[in-house]
Design an enzyme around this catalytic site. Structure first.
Site, PDB file in Angstrom:
ATOM      1  N   ASP A  73       0.859  -1.178   0.000  1.00 27.04           N
ATOM      2  CA  ASP A  73       0.000   0.000   0.000  1.00 27.04           C
ATOM      3  C   ASP A  73       0.904   1.239   0.000  1.00 27.04           C
ATOM      4  O   ASP A  73       2.105   1.146   0.286  1.00 27.04           O
ATOM      5  CB  ASP A  73      -0.875  -0.045   1.261  1.00 27.04           C
ATOM      6  CG  ASP A  73      -1.692   1.206   1.448  1.00 27.04           C
ATOM      7  OD1 ASP A  73      -2.387   1.612   0.497  1.00 27.04           O
ATOM      8  OD2 ASP A  73      -1.635   1.797   2.552  1.00 27.04           O
TER       9      ASP A  73
ATOM     10  N   ASP B 244      -0.304   5.215   0.935  1.00 29.96           N
ATOM     11  CA  ASP B 244      -0.562   6.186   1.997  1.00 29.96           C
ATOM     12  C   ASP B 244      -0.627   5.523   3.367  1.00 29.96           C
ATOM     13  O   ASP B 244      -1.406   4.598   3.594  1.00 29.96           O
ATOM     14  CB  ASP B 244      -1.878   6.923   1.737  1.00 29.96           C
ATOM     15  CG  ASP B 244      -1.814   7.815   0.510  1.00 29.96           C
ATOM     16  OD1 ASP B 244      -0.723   7.933  -0.068  1.00 29.96           O
ATOM     17  OD2 ASP B 244      -2.856   8.394   0.142  1.00 29.96           O
TER      18      ASP B 244
ATOM     19  N   ASP C  77      -1.898  -0.766   6.018  1.00 32.79           N
ATOM     20  CA  ASP C  77      -2.241  -0.191   7.324  1.00 32.79           C
ATOM     21  C   ASP C  77      -3.733  -0.034   7.568  1.00 32.79           C
ATOM     22  O   ASP C  77      -4.145   0.215   8.696  1.00 32.79           O
ATOM     23  CB  ASP C  77      -1.583   1.183   7.479  1.00 32.79           C
ATOM     24  CG  ASP C  77      -2.247   2.245   6.604  1.00 32.79           C
ATOM     25  OD1 ASP C  77      -2.415   1.990   5.389  1.00 32.79           O
ATOM     26  OD2 ASP C  77      -2.592   3.320   7.125  1.00 32.79           O
TER      27      ASP C  77
END
Length: 269
Positions: free
Chosen positions: A6, A8, A210
């Site tokens: 991922d 961001d 996250d």
């Protein structure tokens, strides 16, 4: 070995979008020729710019698993896909026009506002992206990030979206309206299959994320790594064997990849 990541809040810091602290591990995987596959809610144009900054030209997955892009001629692979310009593309998502039509139907009832309803300036305020990056974030092909006035309405909205062939997922900053047949996990499955068909075996896979929308990706890899949020709290993930990074953003990413590479070199994985 293939690394799926991922952006961001994971490879890129939540607060400033920097990957500075991840540079040591990024350089190490580049030297080893390990593919780094970006798996993000960002658009194709955003990812192209980030790949250029990272100094890589690898497959990438955009808009929460809506499409997989392989550079044409990538590693000499034979891939069943749509050929468009510089890419070999496998599409899983709905057309953006269909997404917007649904948003238009329900946005007043649920008090939601998508990127298509916002000016570039509004996106800048919500994301802290530079203006030129916010412009790229607005140029969508498959999905719509949105904000909602009352989060208690999300469950009702999810039910209506489901009936129309859509679903809602949650990223680090926004909810996202996406096609029912897509998610990051399904797109990762496709990339793994391409590597298997061309290498003759399934490579070891690592995944880092996250947020809630990263969970399908983390379920599809051999070594799932959960990066904490900026407040040091972790997304709730019930996944056996998941590794929790100590630090958020690029620092946690760097430490996790460095440790995994060391373990592999010692024959631990």
């Amino acid at each position: 070995m293939v690394i799926f990541t991922d952006l961001d809040g994971t490879l890129l810091n939540h607060e400033d979008y920097s990957f500075k602290d991840a540079i040591p591990s990024l350089e190490r995987i580049k030297k080893k020729g390990i593919p780094l596959v970006i798996v993000t809610s960002k658009t194709k144009k955003e990812v192209e710019l980030i790949q250029k900054e990272l100094g890589i030209e690898e497959p990438f997955i955009v808009e929460n698993g809506a499409a997989v892009f392989f550079p044409k001629g990538y590693r000499g692979f034979n891939i069943r896909c749509d050929q468009e310009n510089r890419y070999c593309i496998i599409k899983l998502g709905r057309d953006y026009r269909e997404i917007r039509d649904f948003i238009e139907k329900i946005k007043d009832k649920f008090k939601i506002k998508g990127f298509g309803d916002m000016t570039v300036e509004e996106i800048v305020r919500l994301t802290d992206l530079p203006y030129d990056r916010a412009e790229l974030a607005k140029e969508r092909d498959f999905t719509e990030p949105f904000i909602i006035e009352d989060e208690k309405d999300i469950k009702d909205l999810e039910e209506i979206a489901e009936k129309e062939g859509f679903k809602i997922t949650k990223g680090g900053r926004f909810y996202h309206l996406i096609g029912k047949g897509q998610d990051k996990g399904r797109a990762v499955q496709i990339v793994k299959k391409v590597f298997e068909e061309n290498y003759g075996e399934v490579p070891l896979t690592v995944g880092l994320g996250d947020s809630r929308n990263d969970i399908p990706m983390l379920r599809e890899v051999d070594i799932p790594i959960l990066i904490p949020h900026i407040n040091k709290k972790y997304e709730s993930v019930n996944l056996p064997g998941i590794i929790k990074a100590e630090y958020p953003g690029s620092k946690g990413w760097n430490e996790s990849i460095w440790r995994i590479l060391n373990e592999i070199e010692r024959g631990c994985c």
